[in-house]
Scaffold this active site. Structure first.
Site, mmCIF file in Angstrom:
data_model
loop_
_atom_site.group_PDB
_atom_site.id
_atom_site.type_symbol
_atom_site.label_atom_id
_atom_site.label_comp_id
_atom_site.label_asym_id
_atom_site.label_seq_id
_atom_site.Cartn_x
_atom_site.Cartn_y
_atom_site.Cartn_z
ATOM 1 C CG ASN A 62 -24.838 -21.856 12.649
ATOM 2 O OD1 ASN A 62 -25.203 -22.660 11.878
ATOM 3 N ND2 ASN A 62 -24.356 -21.719 13.899
ATOM 4 C CD GLU A 126 -29.381 -25.080 10.694
ATOM 5 O OE1 GLU A 126 -29.377 -26.099 11.413
ATOM 6 O OE2 GLU A 126 -28.926 -23.965 11.147
ATOM 7 C CD1 TRP A 216 -25.338 -24.588 22.933
ATOM 8 C CD2 TRP A 216 -24.422 -22.598 23.182
ATOM 9 N NE1 TRP A 216 -24.973 -24.141 21.709
ATOM 10 C CE2 TRP A 216 -24.347 -22.857 21.986
ATOM 11 C CE3 TRP A 216 -23.910 -21.416 23.878
ATOM 12 C CZ2 TRP A 216 -23.627 -22.056 21.067
ATOM 13 C CZ3 TRP A 216 -23.369 -20.406 22.893
ATOM 14 C CH2 TRP A 216 -23.068 -20.804 21.498
ATOM 15 N NE ARG A 247 -28.003 -23.294 21.848
ATOM 16 C CZ ARG A 247 -28.296 -22.171 21.014
ATOM 17 N NH1 ARG A 247 -29.286 -21.696 20.490
ATOM 18 N NH2 ARG A 247 -27.200 -21.852 20.185
ATOM 19 C CG ASP A 349 -29.920 -30.740 15.313
ATOM 20 O OD1 ASP A 349 -29.082 -29.902 14.420
ATOM 21 O OD2 ASP A 349 -30.570 -29.833 15.765
ATOM 22 C CG HIS A 386 -23.627 -17.896 18.318
ATOM 23 N ND1 HIS A 386 -24.709 -17.581 18.313
ATOM 24 C CD2 HIS A 386 -23.545 -19.361 18.173
ATOM 25 C CE1 HIS A 386 -25.523 -18.486 17.793
ATOM 26 N NE2 HIS A 386 -24.912 -19.570 17.827
ATOM 27 C CB SER A 433 -17.372 -23.348 13.413
ATOM 28 O OG SER A 433 -18.105 -23.670 12.276
HETATM 29 O O1 SFD Z 1 -25.888 -24.139 16.389
HETATM 30 C C1 SFD Z 1 -6.757 -22.806 25.660
HETATM 31 N N1 SFD Z 1 -20.965 -23.021 17.173
HETATM 32 C C2 SFD Z 1 -21.433 -23.258 16.017
HETATM 33 N N2 SFD Z 1 -20.747 -23.074 15.112
HETATM 34 C C3 SFD Z 1 -21.169 -23.032 13.637
HETATM 35 O O2 SFD Z 1 -20.444 -22.669 12.766
HETATM 36 N N3 SFD Z 1 -22.227 -24.070 13.724
HETATM 37 C C4 SFD Z 1 -23.115 -24.400 14.649
HETATM 38 O O3 SFD Z 1 -24.037 -25.282 14.525
HETATM 39 C C5 SFD Z 1 -22.707 -24.170 15.889
HETATM 40 N N4 SFD Z 1 -23.319 -24.414 17.095
HETATM 41 C C6 SFD Z 1 -22.661 -24.484 18.129
HETATM 42 C C7 SFD Z 1 -21.377 -23.850 18.357
HETATM 43 C C8 SFD Z 1 -20.693 -24.214 19.599
HETATM 44 C C9 SFD Z 1 -21.296 -25.196 20.546
HETATM 45 C C10 SFD Z 1 -20.399 -25.416 21.892
HETATM 46 C C11 SFD Z 1 -22.401 -25.854 20.411
HETATM 47 C C12 SFD Z 1 -23.180 -25.593 19.111
HETATM 48 C C13 SFD Z 1 -22.784 -27.032 21.076
HETATM 49 C C14 SFD Z 1 -19.945 -22.036 17.571
HETATM 50 C C15 SFD Z 1 -18.431 -22.315 17.143
HETATM 51 O O4 SFD Z 1 -18.280 -23.466 17.712
HETATM 52 C C16 SFD Z 1 -17.583 -21.341 17.838
HETATM 53 O O5 SFD Z 1 -18.029 -19.911 17.085
HETATM 54 C C17 SFD Z 1 -16.026 -21.500 17.345
HETATM 55 O O6 SFD Z 1 -15.556 -22.691 17.921
HETATM 56 C C18 SFD Z 1 -15.234 -20.402 18.044
HETATM 57 O O7 SFD Z 1 -13.764 -20.831 17.750
HETATM 58 P P1 SFD Z 1 -12.752 -20.281 18.764
HETATM 59 O O8 SFD Z 1 -11.282 -20.774 17.970
HETATM 60 O O9 SFD Z 1 -12.535 -18.874 19.113
HETATM 61 O O10 SFD Z 1 -13.059 -21.058 20.088
HETATM 62 P P2 SFD Z 1 -12.765 -22.540 20.336
HETATM 63 O O11 SFD Z 1 -13.002 -23.395 19.104
HETATM 64 O O12 SFD Z 1 -13.536 -22.822 21.370
HETATM 65 O O13 SFD Z 1 -11.131 -22.874 20.391
HETATM 66 C C19 SFD Z 1 -10.774 -22.669 22.004
HETATM 67 C C20 SFD Z 1 -9.352 -23.045 22.060
HETATM 68 O O14 SFD Z 1 -8.706 -22.523 23.195
HETATM 69 C C21 SFD Z 1 -7.958 -23.613 24.016
HETATM 70 N N5 SFD Z 1 -7.957 -22.858 25.372
HETATM 71 N N6 SFD Z 1 -5.523 -23.311 25.551
HETATM 72 C C22 SFD Z 1 -4.428 -23.066 26.340
HETATM 73 N N7 SFD Z 1 -4.307 -22.284 27.386
HETATM 74 C C23 SFD Z 1 -5.610 -21.826 28.070
HETATM 75 N N8 SFD Z 1 -5.884 -21.169 29.149
HETATM 76 C C24 SFD Z 1 -7.090 -22.223 27.235
HETATM 77 N N9 SFD Z 1 -8.184 -21.944 27.165
HETATM 78 C C25 SFD Z 1 -8.711 -22.293 25.993
HETATM 79 C C26 SFD Z 1 -9.180 -24.607 24.134
HETATM 80 O O15 SFD Z 1 -8.625 -25.860 24.219
HETATM 81 C C27 SFD Z 1 -9.410 -24.552 22.366
HETATM 82 O O16 SFD Z 1 -8.537 -25.106 21.581
HETATM 83 S S1 SFD Z 1 -24.942 -23.599 17.577
HETATM 84 O O17 SFD Z 1 -25.542 -23.731 18.665
HETATM 85 O O18 SFD Z 1 -24.847 -22.281 16.944
HETATM 86 P P1 AMP Z 2 -28.559 -21.518 17.166
HETATM 87 O O1 AMP Z 2 -29.064 -22.913 17.174
HETATM 88 O O2 AMP Z 2 -29.773 -20.705 18.013
HETATM 89 O O3 AMP Z 2 -27.236 -21.244 17.536
HETATM 90 O O4 AMP Z 2 -28.933 -21.089 15.723
HETATM 91 C C1 AMP Z 2 -27.970 -21.648 14.508
HETATM 92 C C2 AMP Z 2 -28.053 -20.535 13.607
HETATM 93 O O5 AMP Z 2 -29.444 -20.205 13.062
HETATM 94 C C3 AMP Z 2 -27.531 -19.094 13.921
HETATM 95 O O6 AMP Z 2 -26.959 -18.702 12.626
HETATM 96 C C4 AMP Z 2 -28.792 -18.550 14.452
HETATM 97 O O7 AMP Z 2 -28.480 -17.059 14.440
HETATM 98 C C5 AMP Z 2 -29.725 -18.845 13.391
HETATM 99 N N1 AMP Z 2 -31.052 -18.899 13.984
HETATM 100 C C6 AMP Z 2 -31.467 -19.360 15.039
HETATM 101 N N2 AMP Z 2 -32.946 -19.264 15.351
HETATM 102 C C7 AMP Z 2 -33.227 -18.434 14.519
HETATM 103 C C8 AMP Z 2 -34.473 -17.694 13.874
HETATM 104 N N3 AMP Z 2 -35.536 -18.023 14.725
HETATM 105 N N4 AMP Z 2 -34.596 -16.752 12.967
HETATM 106 C C9 AMP Z 2 -33.458 -16.706 12.387
HETATM 107 N N5 AMP Z 2 -32.324 -17.279 12.318
HETATM 108 C C10 AMP Z 2 -32.330 -18.311 13.428
#
Ligand code: SFD
Ligand code: AMP
Length: 634
Positions: A62, A126, A216, A247, A349, A386, A433
């Site tokens: 993203n 995207e 989520w 969602r 997806d 996010h 990510s």
């Molecule tokens: O579409 C301990 N995210 C998305 N990012 C994208 O780039 N594209 C996407 O398509 C994304 N989408 C999405 C995303 C996440 C999820 C769950 C879905 C869809 C379904 C967001 C990213 O994943 C997110 O921003 C990053 O992963 C954040 O990174 P970070 O490093 O802050 O968190 P992490 O990866 O979750 O890792 C956490 C770690 O900590 C560990 N942990 N270890 C030891 N002791 C403890 N007490 C701990 N507690 C946690 C975990 O095990 C893990 O290793 S979309 O929806 O937007």
């Molecule tokens: P999401 O699946 O909602 O996490 O969205 C994935 C990526 O698309 C993130 O970068 C969001 O900010 C962006 N996004 C989602 N919906 C929209 C929308 N309606 N307009 C613009 N950006 C969006």
């Protein structure tokens, strides 16, 4: 407790967590540490290959700015993030991550991540900032690079980190326990980089009964970052800026691909599109209501207004979007093929990142090219990476940050030697990510520099360690002593199990802090009542009981959630306005107050006194105000 071995690990840089930020940190720290003969250690509660938010994989990256292509500038990205967060963002941090993020994406590709390419060999976008990937093995690929960089002997998996150890005001390491063996871990380090993700299940989820646990964001990210930094005495920021994603209903399938790639509309029961019928509402949230894209929380808000008026269900018009895209092809045979390809993309997806959504579609006979699919606003999550912003207040990069945002090593919190990245660091949203990985890298480089310039070993007294060991293992003892005083292990006047404790926390947050049942609405009196109930819950946390190591982990996960909750309620109370109506609505202060509240609302828990302090910090723009060209007839 006698049968618990204490394992002591000494290192220079300790990376806590094994997710995107931590894996980025491992790669970079290893590189710099080698030059200075320093040691890097990583500890994760799970197995790095599939831990954290990216466990199931992702179908898009993203954050990709594409600086080299010249299509976007850093300022474009900063404008996007600032506007989406209604003016509340650290531009220095956002710009810093944005200028490094492309290199993380290029590394992913080099390590083997398949990124979609068009016929000319360019990345398939995207949306403006998002790239399509075949990402079911995304995390495995990123983890492999991290493991190769620091060496598996320096990685501790399935060790749950509970909290910090301190040398006075300075960080000195972390303590935790194995979830498989009777081992208590003490990690002593000169610098600690916290990357334990965000917090899920602080609020009551929509999922209940057979669906309980589905969310989520990953349920195993339980607020450990917030707890760790708060307990170390670090200043936190944006603890009120929770994220509510819209969602696909019940299995939480992401919507980004539908909005951006498939250009789908959303309509209510009457077939109206709230993005059009409620457009005038955006005037109430100017200037941010006038920017494009409409900020995520305002998009939510327009939909919520429909729901409040009884106009649900709200549908993603998948059938309409797929038909429109396939209709662009005139040849009937080609059109059929196009529809087939679109269908595959639609299912993939989900299969790449939210498998349960595909299962739900299949089990409810949902054929997306024939039938629209319901969407809903999810329960609130805490995630600084996010479209939320909660996390630690960290020092900015030397060349970008104004003096007010710069007090030492970049990405260091207000506690000496304690660094944060990903969901653990605040006010730098939209890193996702890729940006979390990049931020982990920058923070790790800074942490190594800290170790080089501050080479003295931390002093940790035995008294601190034995007190922590006793406190952390207490739930096992509580269970053992009281388990026979009941016929049902779940109900016992002498203890509370982790799950019941979590239910109590979620009920408080749901009803008093603006969860799903309260239609995301709260007010001062509700919040104050919530604080009263949270205080009783905190008292009862000393009665948590655990029959085994996994339950011990769950006890501490819920203590972590409780601290995240408290800092949230305190900050929502502090900020006397409504700024993100689609995240929470304070009915007693229902509008935005730019004059008094265009600022960061920070908080800090003081370890020596146990007192909380609320702090206003200024918003200092390094790129100027919102440029006119972005305003849509505002
Ligand atoms: O579409 C301990 N995210 C998305 N990012 C994208 O780039 N594209 C996407 O398509 C994304 N989408 C999405 C995303 C996440 C999820 C769950 C879905 C869809 C379904 C967001 C990213 O994943 C997110 O921003 C990053 O992963 C954040 O990174 P970070 O490093 O802050 O968190 P992490 O990866 O979750 O890792 C956490 C770690 O900590 C560990 N942990 N270890 C030891 N002791 C403890 N007490 C701990 N507690 C946690 C975990 O095990 C893990 O290793 S979309 O929806 O937007
Ligand atoms: P999401 O699946 O909602 O996490 O969205 C994935 C990526 O698309 C993130 O970068 C969001 O900010 C962006 N996004 C989602 N919906 C929209 C929308 N309606 N307009 C613009 N950006 C969006």
């Amino acid at each position: 407790m006698e049968n618990f071995e204490t394992v002591e690990v000494k290192t220079d840089v300790l990376i806590v967590g094994g997710g995107m930020a931590a894996c980025g940190a491992a790669v970079e720290a290893a590189y710099w540490a080698k030059k200075h003969n320093l040691q890097v250690t990583l500890v994760d509660k799970a197995a790095v290959d599939r831990s954290g938010a990216v466990a199931m994989g992702l179908s898009a990256i993203n954050q990709y700015v594409g600086l080299k292509d010249g299509k976007n500038t850093l300022k474009d990205y900063v404008d996007y993030v600032r506007n989406d967060l209604m003016g509340i963002t650290r531009e220095d941090l956002v710009a810093d991550i944005a200028r490094h993020v492309d290199s993380s994406v290029h590394l992913f590709e080099k390590w083997g991540l398949p990124i979609w390419k068009d016929e000319a060999g360019n990345y398939v976008h995207e949306g403006r900032w998002q790239l399509m990937i075949n990402g079911e093995s995304y995390k495995v690929i990123v983890a492999e690079a991290a493991k190769n960089a620091i060496g598996i002997d320096n990685i501790y998996e399935r060790v749950f980190v509970v909290g910090p150890i301190m040398d006075g005001d300075k960080i000195a390491g972390a303590v935790g326990f194995s979830v498989r063996e009777n081992k208590f871990y003490v990690f002593k380090a000169k610098a600690v980089l916290v990357a334990m993700g965000g917090a899920v299940h602080v609020f009551k989820p929509r999922s209940s009964g057979e669906g309980l646990g589905r969310a989520w964001y990953p349920p195993w990210n339980s607020g450990s970052s917030a707890y760790f930094t708060l307990k170390a005495g670090a200043e936190m920021t944006c603890q009120e800026v929770r994220f509510i994603p819209v969602r696909f209903k019940d299995a939480y399938g992401p919507v980004g691909a539908w909005f951006l790639l498939f250009k789908s509309r959303v309509t209510n029961a009457l077939g109206e599109s709230y993005m059009e019928t409620r457009r005038s509402e955006l005037q109430n949230w100017m200037p941010y209501g006038g920017v494009k894209p409409v900020p995520a929380n305002l998009r939510n808000w327009l939909g919520m207004l429909d729901v409040k008026e009884g106009k649900g269900p709200i549908y993603m018009r998948t059938e309409e979007a797929l038909k429109k895209l396939s209709d662009e092809v005139t040849d009937p045979k080609e059109r059929k093929k196009k529809m087939h390809d679109l269908e595959s993309e639609a299912w993939e997806d989900f299969l790449d990142m939210t498998i349960s959504q595909a299962i739900l579609w299949a089990s409810t006979n949902l054929v997306p090219e024939e039938k629209p699919s319901e969407i809903a606003a999810a329960e609130p999550y805490f995630i600084g990476s996010h479209s939320g912003a909660s996390g630690a207040w960290v020092s900015g990069p030397e060349d970008l940050a104004p003096p007010e945002y710069q007090w030492g090593y970049s990405y260091m919190s207000t506690v000496s030697g304690l660094f944060c990245a990903g969901d653990a660091s605040g006010a730098s949203s939209h890193k996702f990510s890729s940006g979390s990985h990049a931020e982990g890298r920058i923070a790790a480089k800074s942490a190594v520099r800290y170790c080089v310039e501050n080479p003295e070993e931390p002093h940790v007294g035995d008294a601190q360690l034995s007190a922590l060991k006793e406190e952390i293992l207490q739930p096992l003892d509580t269970y053992e002593r009281n388990k026979d005083k009941t016929t049902d292990p779940e109900i016992n006047p002498n203890y509370i199990l982790a799950k019941s404790f979590m239910f109590r926390l979620q009920k408080i947050m749901d009803e008093y802090a603006g969860g799903v049942s309260a239609q995301f609405t709260t007010n001062q009196q509700l919040l104050e009542k919530g604080m009263e109930l949270l205080a009783f819950l905190k008292e009862d946390s000393s009665k948590l009981a655990a029959p085994d190591l996994h339950e011990l982990m769950r006890c501490w996960e819920n203590v972590h959630r409780m601290w995240q909750a408290e800092s949230h309620v305190r900050t929502v109370l502090f900020r006397e306005e409504t700024r993100w109506p689609g995240y929470y609505y304070r009915a007693d202060t229902p509008s935005m107050d730019e004059e008094n509240w265009k600022c960061f609302a920070n908080c800090r828990w003081t370890p020596s006194t146990g007192e909380w302090e609320m702090i206003k910090r200024p918003i200092l723009s390094i790129y100027g105000e919102i440029p006119d060209y972005e305003l849509l007839g505002g």
